[in-house]
Scaffold this active site. Structure first.
Site, PDB file in Angstrom:
ATOM      1  N   GLY D  13     -22.628 -12.036  11.014  1.00  0.00           N
ATOM      2  CA  GLY D  13     -24.051 -11.450  11.090  1.00  0.00           C
ATOM      3  C   GLY D  13     -24.249 -10.212  10.409  1.00  0.00           C
ATOM      4  CB  SER D  14     -26.778  -8.171   9.287  1.00  0.00           C
ATOM      5  OG  SER D  14     -27.796  -8.023  10.643  1.00  0.00           O
ATOM      6  CB  CYS D 145     -31.332  -0.282  16.375  1.00  0.00           C
ATOM      7  SG  CYS D 145     -32.652  -1.576  16.610  1.00  0.00           S
ATOM      8  CB  SER D 175     -31.644  -4.950   8.454  1.00  0.00           C
ATOM      9  OG  SER D 175     -32.237  -3.522   8.829  1.00  0.00           O
ATOM     10  N   GLY D 176     -33.191  -5.171  11.426  1.00  0.00           N
ATOM     11  CA  GLY D 176     -33.229  -5.108  12.856  1.00  0.00           C
ATOM     12  C   GLY D 176     -33.005  -6.456  13.623  1.00  0.00           C
ATOM     13  CG  HIS D 238     -35.768   0.713  13.400  1.00  0.00           C
ATOM     14  ND1 HIS D 238     -35.715  -0.357  12.407  1.00  0.00           N
ATOM     15  CD2 HIS D 238     -35.047   0.142  14.483  1.00  0.00           C
ATOM     16  CE1 HIS D 238     -35.222  -1.177  12.820  1.00  0.00           C
ATOM     17  NE2 HIS D 238     -34.942  -1.185  14.223  1.00  0.00           N
ATOM     18  CG  ASN D 323     -32.386  -0.741  11.163  1.00  0.00           C
ATOM     19  OD1 ASN D 323     -32.630  -0.377   9.948  1.00  0.00           O
ATOM     20  ND2 ASN D 323     -32.326  -2.183  11.290  1.00  0.00           N
TER      21      ASN D 323
END
Lengths: 348, 348, 348, 348
Positions: D13-14, D145, D175-176, D238, D323
């Site tokens: 995952g990211s 985040c 991207s969060g 963010h 974030n």
């Protein structure tokens, strides 16, 4: 006149939503059935859909209950916005059961008995229906979203000058990938140089669409074509940079005249969804642009601009068409209007 | 070793900022002068600039005072990020006054005495400087931002197989238009099919760059080339869809090998800004992408992908390069490094 | 009924374009004059404008010649889309010369004799015109684009429950900055936490708009208000996160009812540009969204959603309104319709 | 010194990718295990991942084989980037089996025995580990985040002036939401005023993080807090518009000084991933901005700007933090560095 009762297969997806938006107040058709995947079956349309159209969801449609995609829907014609992975079998079932199927999926496009229809370009291909053998019903296919704009721009050139070769590089909108489709992390501030299967479609479908109906079959066109496809961060509207080599080269003004004078069956019949002018040439040297021209003529016209000589081919130019209107739901709807107007082609 | 004192002309613009970012800690060069338009003269750099680089403005640079673009700056070499509308005259003045001018503007690119330099491609063109007659100084030009990536990808093919024809369709980043450049209302959710003068540059500069230095002049290449240019909503990184016809067609694996094995003077000399591999072929079928690959090898390498056969040409593929690094400031800096390393070519 | 001849000042800018789009086919007004800065004077509108509206430029408008912004235009009323830096003097001249001036600029908004008008909120403020002393003409001001949506959402709450305090954080569209406005390099993949002068307007204009007309003057409201403004990469539609403390707290359902039942003078008079429902509450927990709701009710309604209790205030919620329609051209047009319908307030 | 062998749970995952990017060359840790969902198990990491980081995937990592997320991985510590829906059980299993678990998931954050750690803010909360009873191992949680940036900005104010109330409105990067996460059709040209569960986290986690460790437990802070969360079309970073009421109001310059002088355990210990200055105040009135400042101090610092008085609270200001670096993988890594440096807290 009594409206034809129609159903929409794949009603919750982005093309399905466009069908609803375009047909909800249609003079000839009435939506009497909405069908979607099992996951949504039984829910009201409003509950199941993530409605993304700019116009509000019609309340009466929102209250309709979603049904499974099986061939006993309370309607006579169906518009299919199904994913190609399932469209082939389901659409076949509907045709067998006697429905007229207007499909936006790729499954049956290259089938020799199925008209791959763009009414301004090859209305006479509907003749194929007379020998079509799926069952009591019929299947009419809508071409790929990039192809429809392309053949609308090529047809007047083909008729007037002949075409030997076509090079196309596309910059395609995210709505072409459906919903959820392209992840935002993949496309914001980015270009993706691949759309799976798209180049193959652009390199095959035009041969059939621009081919001639001769004694029961389509004789394909004979030009050469090559395509490169890209996804860009644009909501709606596919741009295509086109280069063409003509059989008989003519001055640029003649090409522009061919586009401007182009008018065909849907215009002559004054079909409800037909654009006034199917191909519109823009003089401004920075046109067409998706944001400015995708809605031209209800989103049903192709915009063309930047015609100029080319060192490799004869000419190069840029085209734009709305991929979910002209290139999908609107295109299939125009197909249906042509059929409704021209009679039954052996349909019951 | 004493560093060469350098000045930056047009220091507040987006390419000027990149020059500062790249040169601020350079082992061979030291920034001793910053010059900009009259509007900014006399201000500190920090006051005058709208700093847009991802790394913070070096405080010592921020305190430097901006000077007018006249040829009495306290430095020996200048990097010019001037707009082409004024670059011609100013750069000429600096050359006349004895400065070595590394220009990113288009003004002198096609001048027969000026090397249009890409060190990996045509380092030997620096020989032109020996007969250059602007004055005591010299002018070395950096090609257009789209052209640099293109010739880096073409050079290995040209050497190994010969090239007959090239078709290019670009999708270019907004940073290529400088600052403020493209209005956000014009490009968010949009594509603009025109970049003024860009197609002409792509259709002329490669002939010179890929030409041969023969007894004091450049003999241009003989392929044919056609370009279509588009602006897309991407911050940095120009994408180009390329089609090529080779003189001697070879299997795809040989083209990939040519790119992978490509290494040239900057790599052999181990120049500070040189990429390890100037041309990088990606196996993934959806690569290259601006967001993922523009920074490859410090933003100095060209990324290539999607090599496949073409119905019209021999092959088609996609390339990507960072337009303000390799395509502008980084490219000009590599030019300067090559000169600094190879000696004076008659420079004082 | 004879149409009122109207002129548009600042006709080439983005708000000017909206005025044209909205008035071109208006039942009560006819565009007889277009004026812009000296740079454009004498050109046809089509030559001078970079038309960015989604609907095509009406050809008859395109052929009109641009005139200078001086008070001898062939019309009776003017709509001013001038930049605030010049609007004050020019609008004053027009009023002095007898024109009815509907201004979208900030110059006269806080002038005690000028109604700062939102027809659903404070139509009775037009009474100020009876004593207005600019000359034979009149000036009516349209509030700031963020303020119009805000006061439309607050008015039903103020009337029903009273308001003590308001906190607002905005996320504003790029079209609010005019054209060329925000540079794309500044806003793609970014948020800018400053819009010059905007917070000050949000912290002052609502006091006047929501104030009461008492014997010839406006008695300002007495709540407290604080604002934070941001620019986001959205084309059209200002979002605002609002927190409110009421004088008399009530259940959430009562606030929703107040919004849903809100209807005022423009609705009762059935003005051509009036939204059917000025404030629309959405039940979906991820609504409103600019892309989905900015066009609601012709772009003239405010969308409200996400009402929930707040640990610091009583309630928090999110609002959205179209900044160049309801928040600018459409708002000023509704003001004009109210005046045209209600009579002259001492106008000639 | 021998490196600690670490594993990454949810490696594809990211956030998992960020962990790899940050740890691949870490001086104290060595990646010896990568685990992901069953779907990927057995594949090489390179095959399974859609690598989206700006730096290339390290080849040695790419060759590692993905293992299932079960507690027999060949490592001593694990970094968990698991989705909260599965993290609770799996992390518990690892802790029971003796692993030190650094979790980025929300599952254990509010557990009274788990430190919710931001090393600059509450390093002493690690004392909780001495009584933690999951098994032989330990669980250390990383906050949400949006919360990490917020508490880094609040901590210096809390210490110097006390805090009574906090209002926060966020504008959060895509991207969060992980990958594929937010659909591009949902966010291009749009803002979404809902992030599920996010407001609840912002309204609860700060009480614990900013609470005091007193004899084996955390005594929560006593301010009031309210949050409104939005998703905006920004890749990373963010933004948060914050309003605060202090216990002891002080001049703005004192707040700025508090931020500028803030330095804590990670800085004193010179931890490898620690930012030089955890909170950075920008003077420019249009800063901070995601595009310009998210990478500040390796993406580990919070940027603060626009401090000004507020009509409702004492002050308002804007903050920004990265974030997926400070707010996720980088934050958890800093937690691990603090533990590695400070000793075992009863760990084996």
């Amino acid at each position: 006149m009594k409206k034809i009762p129609v159903g929409i297969l794949g009603a919750t997806g982005s093309v399905g939503q466009r069908f609803i938006e375009l047909i909800a107040n249609h003079p000839w058709f009435e939506i009497t059935a909405l069908a979607a995947s099992d996951r949504s079956t039984g829910k009201s349309y409003r509950e199941a859909v993530n409605w993304l159209m700019p116009t509000p969801l019609p309340p009466a449609i929102g209250r309709m209950q979603l049904q499974p995609c099986v061939a006993n829907l309370p309607c006579a014609w169906v518009f299919s916005a199904l994913d190609s992975s399932v469209a082939g079998a389901i659409e076949g079932d509907f045709a067998k059961a006697g429905y007229i199927v207007h499909s936006n999926a790729s499954s049956h496009r290259m089938h020799p008995e199925v008209p791959l229809l763009v009414p301004e370009v090859n209305g006479e291909h509907l003749e194929l229906l007379k020998r079509q053998s799926f069952g009591k019903g019929k299947i009419i296919a809508n071409p790929n979203c990039s192809v429809i704009g392309l053949v609308l721009a090529l047809k007047p050139l083909l008729d007037a000058f002949g075409i030997e070769a076509i090079n196309v590089v596309t910059m395609q909108a995210i709505s072409g990938a459906g919903y959820p489709g392209v992840a935002s992390l993949d496309i914001i501030d980015n270009v993706i140089p691949l759309i799976k299967g798209e180049e193959e479609k652009i390199e095959s479908e035009p041969y059939k669409i621009l081919g001639r109906y001769v004694s029961g079959r389509i004789e394909p066109s004979t030009f050469k074509i090559s395509a490169q496809c890209n996804r860009v961060p644009v909501n709606d509207g596919h741009m295509e940079c086109v280069s063409v080599k003509l059989r008989n080269k003519a001055p640029a003004k003649d090409l522009i005249a061919a586009w401007r004078n182009f008018s065909s069956i849907p215009q002559h019949l004054n079909l409800p969804t037909a654009p006034l002018h199917p191909s519109h040439y823009h003089e401004e040297d920075n046109f067409p642009q998706p944001k400015l021209h995708r809605q031209l003529d209800k989103g049903m016209a192709v915009s063309i601009g930047r015609l100029r000589e080319c060192a490799l081919f004869d000419y190069k130019f840029t085209i734009l068409s709305h991929n979910t209107i002209r290139g999908a739901a609107g295109g299939a709807l125009l197909n249906a209007e042509l059929m409704a107007r021209q009679g039954d082609y052996g349909c019951h």
